[in-house]
Motif scaffolding. Sequence first.
Motif, PDB file in Angstrom:
ATOM      1  N   SER A 175      13.038   4.399  -5.458  1.00  0.00           N
ATOM      2  CA  SER A 175      12.473   5.729  -5.635  1.00  0.00           C
ATOM      3  C   SER A 175      12.318   6.020  -7.124  1.00  0.00           C
ATOM      4  N   PHE A 176      11.090   6.335  -7.560  1.00  0.00           N
ATOM      5  CA  PHE A 176      10.780   6.473  -8.980  1.00  0.00           C
ATOM      6  C   PHE A 176      10.873   7.927  -9.450  1.00  0.00           C
ATOM      7  N   GLN A 177      11.483   8.087 -10.638  1.00  0.00           N
ATOM      8  CA  GLN A 177      11.458   9.343 -11.389  1.00  0.00           C
ATOM      9  C   GLN A 177      11.165   8.985 -12.844  1.00  0.00           C
ATOM     10  N   GLY A 178      11.030  10.001 -13.702  1.00  0.00           N
ATOM     11  CA  GLY A 178      10.799   9.724 -15.120  1.00  0.00           C
ATOM     12  C   GLY A 178       9.361   9.944 -15.516  1.00  0.00           C
ATOM     13  N   ASN A 179       8.850   9.073 -16.396  1.00  0.00           N
ATOM     14  CA  ASN A 179       7.474   9.163 -16.885  1.00  0.00           C
ATOM     15  C   ASN A 179       7.028   7.779 -17.355  1.00  0.00           C
ATOM     16  N   GLY A 180       5.889   7.708 -18.023  1.00  0.00           N
ATOM     17  CA  GLY A 180       5.358   6.422 -18.453  1.00  0.00           C
ATOM     18  C   GLY A 180       6.172   5.734 -19.521  1.00  0.00           C
ATOM     19  N   TYR A 181       7.109   6.478 -20.151  1.00  0.00           N
ATOM     20  CA  TYR A 181       7.911   5.922 -21.242  1.00  0.00           C
ATOM     21  C   TYR A 181       9.396   5.815 -20.884  1.00  0.00           C
ATOM     22  N   TRP A 182       9.749   6.403 -19.748  1.00  0.00           N
ATOM     23  CA  TRP A 182      11.136   6.357 -19.288  1.00  0.00           C
ATOM     24  C   TRP A 182      11.117   6.297 -17.769  1.00  0.00           C
ATOM     25  N   LEU A 183      11.564   5.181 -17.217  1.00  0.00           N
ATOM     26  CA  LEU A 183      11.550   4.990 -15.776  1.00  0.00           C
ATOM     27  C   LEU A 183      12.964   5.059 -15.226  1.00  0.00           C
ATOM     28  N   ASN A 246       8.822  -8.963  -6.211  1.00  0.00           N
ATOM     29  CA  ASN A 246       7.645  -9.141  -7.055  1.00  0.00           C
ATOM     30  C   ASN A 246       6.560  -8.111  -6.735  1.00  0.00           C
ATOM     31  N   ASN A 247       6.041  -7.484  -7.793  1.00  0.00           N
ATOM     32  CA  ASN A 247       4.915  -6.542  -7.674  1.00  0.00           C
ATOM     33  C   ASN A 247       5.155  -5.508  -6.580  1.00  0.00           C
ATOM     34  N   VAL A 248       6.373  -4.975  -6.545  1.00  0.00           N
ATOM     35  CA  VAL A 248       6.720  -4.011  -5.508  1.00  0.00           C
ATOM     36  C   VAL A 248       6.009  -2.679  -5.719  1.00  0.00           C
ATOM     37  N   ALA A 249       5.694  -2.348  -6.973  1.00  0.00           N
ATOM     38  CA  ALA A 249       4.967  -1.119  -7.279  1.00  0.00           C
ATOM     39  C   ALA A 249       3.623  -1.482  -7.904  1.00  0.00           C
ATOM     40  N   PRO A 250       2.528  -0.904  -7.442  1.00  0.00           N
ATOM     41  CA  PRO A 250       1.206  -1.226  -7.987  1.00  0.00           C
ATOM     42  C   PRO A 250       1.029  -0.670  -9.390  1.00  0.00           C
ATOM     43  N   SER A 251      -0.027  -1.067 -10.045  1.00  0.00           N
ATOM     44  CA  SER A 251      -0.256  -0.633 -11.436  1.00  0.00           C
ATOM     45  C   SER A 251      -0.448   0.874 -11.551  1.00  0.00           C
ATOM     46  N   ASN A 252      -0.852   1.525 -10.477  1.00  0.00           N
ATOM     47  CA  ASN A 252      -1.036   2.984 -10.515  1.00  0.00           C
ATOM     48  C   ASN A 252       0.161   3.725  -9.916  1.00  0.00           C
ATOM     49  N   TRP A 253       1.349   3.140 -10.070  1.00  0.00           N
ATOM     50  CA  TRP A 253       2.561   3.773  -9.535  1.00  0.00           C
ATOM     51  C   TRP A 253       2.743   5.165 -10.116  1.00  0.00           C
ATOM     52  N   GLN A 254       3.448   5.992  -9.352  1.00  0.00           N
ATOM     53  CA  GLN A 254       3.652   7.375  -9.768  1.00  0.00           C
ATOM     54  C   GLN A 254       5.099   7.788  -9.554  1.00  0.00           C
ATOM     55  N   GLY A 256       8.026  10.183  -8.294  1.00  0.00           N
ATOM     56  CA  GLY A 256       8.102  10.923  -7.043  1.00  0.00           C
ATOM     57  C   GLY A 256       7.789  10.080  -5.828  1.00  0.00           C
ATOM     58  N   MET A 257       7.351   8.847  -6.051  1.00  0.00           N
ATOM     59  CA  MET A 257       7.019   7.949  -4.952  1.00  0.00           C
ATOM     60  C   MET A 257       8.160   6.961  -4.719  1.00  0.00           C
ATOM     61  N   THR A 258       8.263   6.455  -3.498  1.00  0.00           N
ATOM     62  CA  THR A 258       9.237   5.431  -3.144  1.00  0.00           C
ATOM     63  C   THR A 258       8.501   4.176  -2.710  1.00  0.00           C
ATOM     64  N   TYR A 259       8.897   3.045  -3.279  1.00  0.00           N
ATOM     65  CA  TYR A 259       8.251   1.766  -2.980  1.00  0.00           C
ATOM     66  C   TYR A 259       9.277   0.845  -2.322  1.00  0.00           C
ATOM     67  N   GLN A 260       8.805   0.040  -1.377  1.00  0.00           N
ATOM     68  CA  GLN A 260       9.720  -0.804  -0.605  1.00  0.00           C
ATOM     69  C   GLN A 260       9.427  -2.265  -0.834  1.00  0.00           C
ATOM     70  N   ALA A 261      10.497  -3.023  -1.116  1.00  0.00           N
ATOM     71  CA  ALA A 261      10.368  -4.465  -1.316  1.00  0.00           C
ATOM     72  C   ALA A 261      10.260  -5.162   0.037  1.00  0.00           C
ATOM     73  N   ASN A 262       9.893  -6.436  -0.007  1.00  0.00           N
ATOM     74  CA  ASN A 262       9.793  -7.224   1.218  1.00  0.00           C
ATOM     75  C   ASN A 262      11.081  -7.964   1.537  1.00  0.00           C
ATOM     76  N   ASN A 263      12.079  -7.880   0.630  1.00  0.00           N
ATOM     77  CA  ASN A 263      13.303  -8.639   0.838  1.00  0.00           C
ATOM     78  C   ASN A 263      14.526  -7.765   0.618  1.00  0.00           C
ATOM     79  N   ASN A 264      15.688  -8.285   1.022  1.00  0.00           N
ATOM     80  CA  ASN A 264      16.924  -7.538   0.950  1.00  0.00           C
ATOM     81  C   ASN A 264      18.091  -8.509   0.963  1.00  0.00           C
ATOM     82  N   PHE A 265      19.281  -8.011   0.628  1.00  0.00           N
ATOM     83  CA  PHE A 265      20.489  -8.826   0.748  1.00  0.00           C
ATOM     84  C   PHE A 265      20.866  -8.931   2.217  1.00  0.00           C
ATOM     85  N   LYS A 266      21.410 -10.076   2.615  1.00  0.00           N
ATOM     86  CA  LYS A 266      21.785 -10.296   4.010  1.00  0.00           C
ATOM     87  C   LYS A 266      23.288 -10.177   4.185  1.00  0.00           C
TER      88      LYS A 266
END
Length: 266
Positions: A175-183, A246-254, A256-266
Amino acid sequence: MAPFHHRWTLTIFLIVVAIISLVDRTKAGGYGTPSGFQATPWKLAHATFYGDETASATMGGACGYGNLISSGYGTDTVALSSVLYNKGCACGQCYQIKCVQSSSCYSTTVTVTATNLCPPNPSQDSNNGGWCNPPRTHFDMAKPAFMKIAQWKAGIVPVSYRRVPCVKKGGVKLSFQGNGYWLLVYVMNVGGSGDIASVFVKGTKTNWLPMSHNWGASYQAFATLSGQALSFKITSYTSHETIIANNVAPSNWQVGMTYQANNNFK
């Protein structure tokens, strides 16, 4: 040619060696044993509860998961005493808890996720109200979870607990917060050990950059990352496993958005 009984003895010896070798490989985590975090031995502690039956008071919390329903954690959650919370490194860990040695106990065992800190209260005695004072190992459970193991009127009960692998559906959520200079990224829905030791981020124009621990389950990077697709490298605190999203968030990420990976710990 060797006598028959000598050849038979040699055959038995080789079979025994093969069995021992198989057992050793299994114990060492070879084939036959799943990788990743394994359940720990049972230990004794105490548990209380906070909030009401709706668990509305448990939303948010020191781990920063926000709305625990929409985040996927539900109402089977727990606030840990500072000894267990470990400055936020325990966020996301899963525990099995069962009530013991009390007439208020039910026979049910509940699995909960650590989402909050139960802060110490130095003004109260550790055995009379200051339940989360160090060095006490204590679980302050969401009321719906507590009601699965004991009568809520008991208030506090002795419990037996152990760490167990977190079973999660889908990949790690960021889940992303911050801005273009602080993620600032909140790492959620972590399987296996459930916890995080370190996070690295990589943009399409950068190398891997370490993210510093902000608080709870959040990590931050002071870097210009806007306009870049982002990848993340996440390492478990307990099992030391690492996954790369890899590439979990696209170049136009924002934010307030939540991005989901394709993998996880088992």
